[in-house]
Design a protein around this motif. Sequence first.
Motif, PDB file in Angstrom:
ATOM      1  N   VAL A 170      65.647  79.810  55.114  1.00 16.17           N
ATOM      2  CA  VAL A 170      65.689  78.542  54.577  1.00 16.17           C
ATOM      3  C   VAL A 170      65.792  78.598  53.019  1.00 16.17           C
ATOM      4  O   VAL A 170      66.473  77.693  52.500  1.00 16.17           O
ATOM      5  CB  VAL A 170      63.794  77.877  54.697  1.00 16.17           C
ATOM      6  CG1 VAL A 170      63.843  76.712  53.952  1.00 16.17           C
ATOM      7  CG2 VAL A 170      63.865  77.875  56.422  1.00 16.17           C
ATOM      8  N   TYR A 171      65.333  79.708  52.332  1.00 15.87           N
ATOM      9  CA  TYR A 171      65.716  79.831  50.979  1.00 15.87           C
ATOM     10  C   TYR A 171      67.243  79.911  50.588  1.00 15.87           C
ATOM     11  O   TYR A 171      67.666  79.143  49.677  1.00 15.87           O
ATOM     12  CB  TYR A 171      64.876  81.017  50.388  1.00 15.87           C
ATOM     13  CG  TYR A 171      65.193  81.359  49.110  1.00 15.87           C
ATOM     14  CD1 TYR A 171      64.644  80.790  48.070  1.00 15.87           C
ATOM     15  CD2 TYR A 171      65.904  82.396  48.867  1.00 15.87           C
ATOM     16  CE1 TYR A 171      65.278  81.093  46.589  1.00 15.87           C
ATOM     17  CE2 TYR A 171      66.320  82.771  47.626  1.00 15.87           C
ATOM     18  CZ  TYR A 171      65.773  82.149  46.515  1.00 15.87           C
ATOM     19  OH  TYR A 171      65.959  82.407  45.373  1.00 15.87           O
ATOM     20  N   PHE A 172      67.670  80.733  51.620  1.00 13.41           N
ATOM     21  CA  PHE A 172      69.307  80.812  51.356  1.00 13.41           C
ATOM     22  C   PHE A 172      69.936  79.430  51.681  1.00 13.41           C
ATOM     23  O   PHE A 172      70.893  79.031  50.950  1.00 13.41           O
ATOM     24  CB  PHE A 172      69.690  81.814  52.480  1.00 13.41           C
ATOM     25  CG  PHE A 172      71.063  82.170  52.393  1.00 13.41           C
ATOM     26  CD1 PHE A 172      71.699  82.885  51.222  1.00 13.41           C
ATOM     27  CD2 PHE A 172      71.983  81.580  53.403  1.00 13.41           C
ATOM     28  CE1 PHE A 172      73.031  83.381  51.266  1.00 13.41           C
ATOM     29  CE2 PHE A 172      73.348  82.030  53.497  1.00 13.41           C
ATOM     30  CZ  PHE A 172      73.805  82.802  52.303  1.00 13.41           C
ATOM     31  N   GLU A 173      69.681  78.731  52.654  1.00 18.22           N
ATOM     32  CA  GLU A 173      70.336  77.288  53.102  1.00 18.22           C
ATOM     33  C   GLU A 173      70.150  76.423  51.685  1.00 18.22           C
ATOM     34  O   GLU A 173      71.013  75.850  51.367  1.00 18.22           O
ATOM     35  CB  GLU A 173      69.729  76.960  54.244  1.00 18.22           C
ATOM     36  CG  GLU A 173      70.088  77.447  55.356  1.00 18.22           C
ATOM     37  CD  GLU A 173      69.700  76.948  56.470  1.00 18.22           C
ATOM     38  OE1 GLU A 173      68.774  76.039  56.615  1.00 18.22           O
ATOM     39  OE2 GLU A 173      70.217  77.401  57.820  1.00 18.22           O
ATOM     40  N   ASP A 174      68.815  76.490  51.165  1.00 18.71           N
ATOM     41  CA  ASP A 174      68.660  75.741  49.809  1.00 18.71           C
ATOM     42  C   ASP A 174      69.370  76.086  48.808  1.00 18.71           C
ATOM     43  O   ASP A 174      69.943  75.144  47.942  1.00 18.71           O
ATOM     44  CB  ASP A 174      67.045  75.677  49.561  1.00 18.71           C
ATOM     45  CG  ASP A 174      66.175  74.952  50.633  1.00 18.71           C
ATOM     46  OD1 ASP A 174      66.608  74.289  51.333  1.00 18.71           O
ATOM     47  OD2 ASP A 174      65.088  75.207  50.558  1.00 18.71           O
TER      48      ASP A 174
END
Length: 101
Positions: A32-36
């Motif tokens: 999720v952090y990477f996609e954000d």
Amino acid sequence: MKKIWKTILWVGGFIGAILLFLFGKKKSKSKVYFEDKIEGKIEEVKVIQEKTSKIEEEKKEVKNKIKKTSTKIKETKSKIKDIKSAKDTINDFEKKYRKYK
């Protein structure tokens, strides 16, 4: 009694498997952090692509100018008289009309 324990174990396993599938499909925090992080960088990438396209166009223009100037240089070089023939005529003139002491 054995049948009751087997059915309880079977029901518990079934419920555990269902819970595992339900909670196992959630995205991990790092994903999720990477996609954000990617979503934040998309606009920057677009800006950089626009700048590079402008630079590529300028690069093509500069290459065209270089080609034009190189052809002009070749034309002027072809029009210029050869220096060697001029030196030969000067030497011939000196030999004919000047006397060395």
